[in-house]
Design a protein around this motif. Structure first.
Motif, PDB file in Angstrom:
ATOM      1  N   ILE A  11       0.882  -1.108  -0.122  1.00 24.19           N
ATOM      2  CA  ILE A  11      -0.041   0.046   0.002  1.00 24.19           C
ATOM      3  C   ILE A  11       0.943   1.381   0.092  1.00 24.19           C
ATOM      4  N   LEU A  12       1.805   1.220   0.787  1.00 28.54           N
ATOM      5  CA  LEU A  12       2.688   2.277   0.927  1.00 28.54           C
ATOM      6  C   LEU A  12       3.600   2.706  -0.288  1.00 28.54           C
ATOM      7  N   SER A  13       3.982   1.549  -0.888  1.00 32.25           N
ATOM      8  CA  SER A  13       4.803   1.592  -2.034  1.00 32.25           C
ATOM      9  C   SER A  13       3.863   2.074  -3.317  1.00 32.25           C
ATOM     10  N   ASN A  14       2.728   1.672  -3.233  1.00 31.34           N
ATOM     11  CA  ASN A  14       1.711   2.066  -4.090  1.00 31.34           C
ATOM     12  C   ASN A  14       1.354   3.664  -4.097  1.00 31.34           C
ATOM     13  N   VAL A  15       1.288   4.064  -2.909  1.00 31.61           N
ATOM     14  CA  VAL A  15       0.812   5.589  -2.490  1.00 31.61           C
ATOM     15  C   VAL A  15       2.159   6.537  -3.500  1.00 31.61           C
ATOM     16  N   PHE A  16       3.593   5.859  -3.061  1.00 33.58           N
ATOM     17  CA  PHE A  16       4.694   6.635  -3.655  1.00 33.58           C
ATOM     18  C   PHE A  16       4.548   6.548  -5.285  1.00 33.58           C
ATOM     19  N   MET A  17       4.228   5.374  -5.616  1.00 36.90           N
ATOM     20  CA  MET A  17       4.164   4.934  -7.148  1.00 36.90           C
ATOM     21  C   MET A  17       3.281   5.874  -7.825  1.00 36.90           C
ATOM     22  N   THR A  18       1.928   5.862  -7.231  1.00 34.40           N
ATOM     23  CA  THR A  18       1.037   6.575  -7.825  1.00 34.40           C
ATOM     24  C   THR A  18       1.488   8.175  -7.994  1.00 34.40           C
ATOM     25  N   LEU A  19       1.989   8.686  -7.007  1.00 31.59           N
ATOM     26  CA  LEU A  19       2.489  10.060  -6.601  1.00 31.59           C
ATOM     27  C   LEU A  19       3.402  10.324  -7.755  1.00 31.59           C
ATOM     28  N   ALA A  20       4.343   9.359  -7.852  1.00 32.88           N
ATOM     29  CA  ALA A  20       5.474   9.687  -8.988  1.00 32.88           C
ATOM     30  C   ALA A  20       5.102   9.537 -10.288  1.00 32.88           C
ATOM     31  N   TRP A  21       4.103   8.638 -10.528  1.00 30.23           N
ATOM     32  CA  TRP A  21       3.453   8.697 -11.903  1.00 30.23           C
ATOM     33  C   TRP A  21       2.695   9.847 -12.246  1.00 30.23           C
ATOM     34  N   TYR A  22       1.774  10.140 -11.435  1.00 28.18           N
ATOM     35  CA  TYR A  22       0.800  11.103 -11.591  1.00 28.18           C
ATOM     36  C   TYR A  22       0.778  12.451 -10.869  1.00 28.18           C
ATOM     37  N   LYS A  77       2.246 -10.858  -7.523  1.00 27.53           N
ATOM     38  CA  LYS A  77       1.901  -9.934  -8.550  1.00 27.53           C
ATOM     39  C   LYS A  77       0.516  -9.518  -8.466  1.00 27.53           C
ATOM     40  N   VAL A  78      -0.526 -10.483  -8.495  1.00 29.20           N
ATOM     41  CA  VAL A  78      -1.789 -10.081  -8.555  1.00 29.20           C
ATOM     42  C   VAL A  78      -2.537  -9.300  -7.402  1.00 29.20           C
ATOM     43  N   VAL A  79      -2.005  -9.480  -6.438  1.00 29.15           N
ATOM     44  CA  VAL A  79      -2.194  -8.778  -5.102  1.00 29.15           C
ATOM     45  C   VAL A  79      -1.803  -7.393  -5.277  1.00 29.15           C
ATOM     46  N   GLN A  80      -0.581  -7.282  -5.713  1.00 30.63           N
ATOM     47  CA  GLN A  80       0.145  -5.951  -6.079  1.00 30.63           C
ATOM     48  C   GLN A  80      -0.805  -5.059  -7.173  1.00 30.63           C
ATOM     49  N   GLU A  81      -1.055  -5.796  -7.981  1.00 34.44           N
ATOM     50  CA  GLU A  81      -2.090  -5.163  -8.989  1.00 34.44           C
ATOM     51  C   GLU A  81      -3.472  -4.425  -8.370  1.00 34.44           C
ATOM     52  N   CYS A  82      -3.787  -5.195  -7.630  1.00 34.60           N
ATOM     53  CA  CYS A  82      -5.142  -5.015  -6.899  1.00 34.60           C
ATOM     54  C   CYS A  82      -4.903  -3.802  -5.932  1.00 34.60           C
ATOM     55  N   VAL A  83      -3.886  -3.896  -5.517  1.00 38.14           N
ATOM     56  CA  VAL A  83      -3.603  -2.773  -4.351  1.00 38.14           C
ATOM     57  C   VAL A  83      -3.419  -1.552  -5.183  1.00 38.14           C
ATOM     58  N   LEU A  85      -4.572  -0.612  -8.033  1.00 39.10           N
ATOM     59  CA  LEU A  85      -5.791   0.033  -8.626  1.00 39.10           C
ATOM     60  C   LEU A  85      -6.475   0.750  -7.302  1.00 39.10           C
ATOM     61  N   CYS A  86      -6.554   0.041  -6.340  1.00 40.06           N
ATOM     62  CA  CYS A  86      -7.016   0.782  -5.234  1.00 40.06           C
ATOM     63  C   CYS A  86      -6.712   1.962  -4.861  1.00 40.06           C
ATOM     64  N   VAL A  87      -5.352   1.895  -4.580  1.00 39.68           N
ATOM     65  CA  VAL A  87      -4.342   3.349  -4.000  1.00 39.68           C
ATOM     66  C   VAL A  87      -4.667   4.312  -5.421  1.00 39.68           C
ATOM     67  N   PHE A  88      -4.853   3.802  -6.516  1.00 42.47           N
ATOM     68  CA  PHE A  88      -4.822   4.937  -7.606  1.00 42.47           C
ATOM     69  C   PHE A  88      -6.304   5.351  -7.551  1.00 42.47           C
ATOM     70  N   VAL A  89      -7.118   4.698  -7.352  1.00 39.57           N
ATOM     71  CA  VAL A  89      -8.679   5.034  -7.339  1.00 39.57           C
ATOM     72  C   VAL A  89      -8.773   6.348  -6.243  1.00 39.57           C
ATOM     73  N   ILE A  90      -8.239   5.993  -4.885  1.00 37.54           N
ATOM     74  CA  ILE A  90      -8.383   6.901  -3.852  1.00 37.54           C
ATOM     75  C   ILE A  90      -7.538   8.165  -4.103  1.00 37.54           C
ATOM     76  N   ILE A  91      -6.398   7.995  -4.656  1.00 36.29           N
ATOM     77  CA  ILE A  91      -5.524   9.315  -4.820  1.00 36.29           C
ATOM     78  C   ILE A  91      -5.980  10.048  -6.333  1.00 36.29           C
ATOM     79  N   ALA A  92      -6.480   9.597  -7.098  1.00 35.87           N
ATOM     80  CA  ALA A  92      -7.112   9.928  -8.474  1.00 35.87           C
ATOM     81  C   ALA A  92      -8.252  10.903  -7.774  1.00 35.87           C
ATOM     82  N   ASN A  93      -8.993  10.393  -6.719  1.00 35.44           N
ATOM     83  CA  ASN A  93     -10.277  11.143  -6.383  1.00 35.44           C
ATOM     84  C   ASN A  93      -9.851  12.135  -5.512  1.00 35.44           C
TER      85      ASN A  93
END
Length: 122
Positions: A11-22, A77-83, A85-93
């Motif tokens: 989750i934490l990793s994907n917060v950083f990833m989403t912020l880095a990408w978008y 990998k599949v759990v990572q992708e699900c996490v 998307l969930c993090v992306f939806v929250i941050i994008a909103n």
């Protein structure tokens, strides 16, 4: 316990990833980064992505069954992708409030959740 720490780090990793990408897109929208050259945007994103890797690599090591974790490689990998998307939806909103989810987006997310279920089936 390794499974819990793995998910938390993902989750934490994907917060950083989403912020880095978008995140730079939001900075551009607000005018903060509208004049940055592309190399500056890339360097900014790499700076954030460093922290993503600082969480992602330990998550994979802790979670992998070969290191005593509960997940095989495909499950990780599949759990990572699900996490992701969930993090992306929250941050994008939060950052891009004009973006709306439509029925096809929700269906696509549901199907990814189904994929998580399927990879954990025996």
């Amino acid at each position: 316990m390794n499974g819990f720490y793995t998910i938390l780090l993902l989750i934490l990793s994907n917060v950083f990833m989403t912020l880095a990408w978008y995140g730079h897109l939001k900075l551009q929208q607000t005018g903060v980064a509208s004049n940055w050259p592309l190399i500056g945007v890339i360097a900014f994103s790499w700076g954030i992505a460093f922290f993503e890797y600082c969480c992602q690599v330990p998550a994979n090591r802790l979670g992998f069954v070969g290191n005593g974790g509960p997940f095989n490689l495909v499950q990780l990998k599949v759990v990572q992708e699900c996490v992701s998307l969930c993090v992306f939806v929250i941050i994008a909103n939060i950052l891009f409030q004009g973006q709306q989810l439509h029925w096809n987006h929700i269906l696509a997310f549901f199907l990814i959740i189904c994929a998580v279920y399927l990879v954990f089936m025996k």
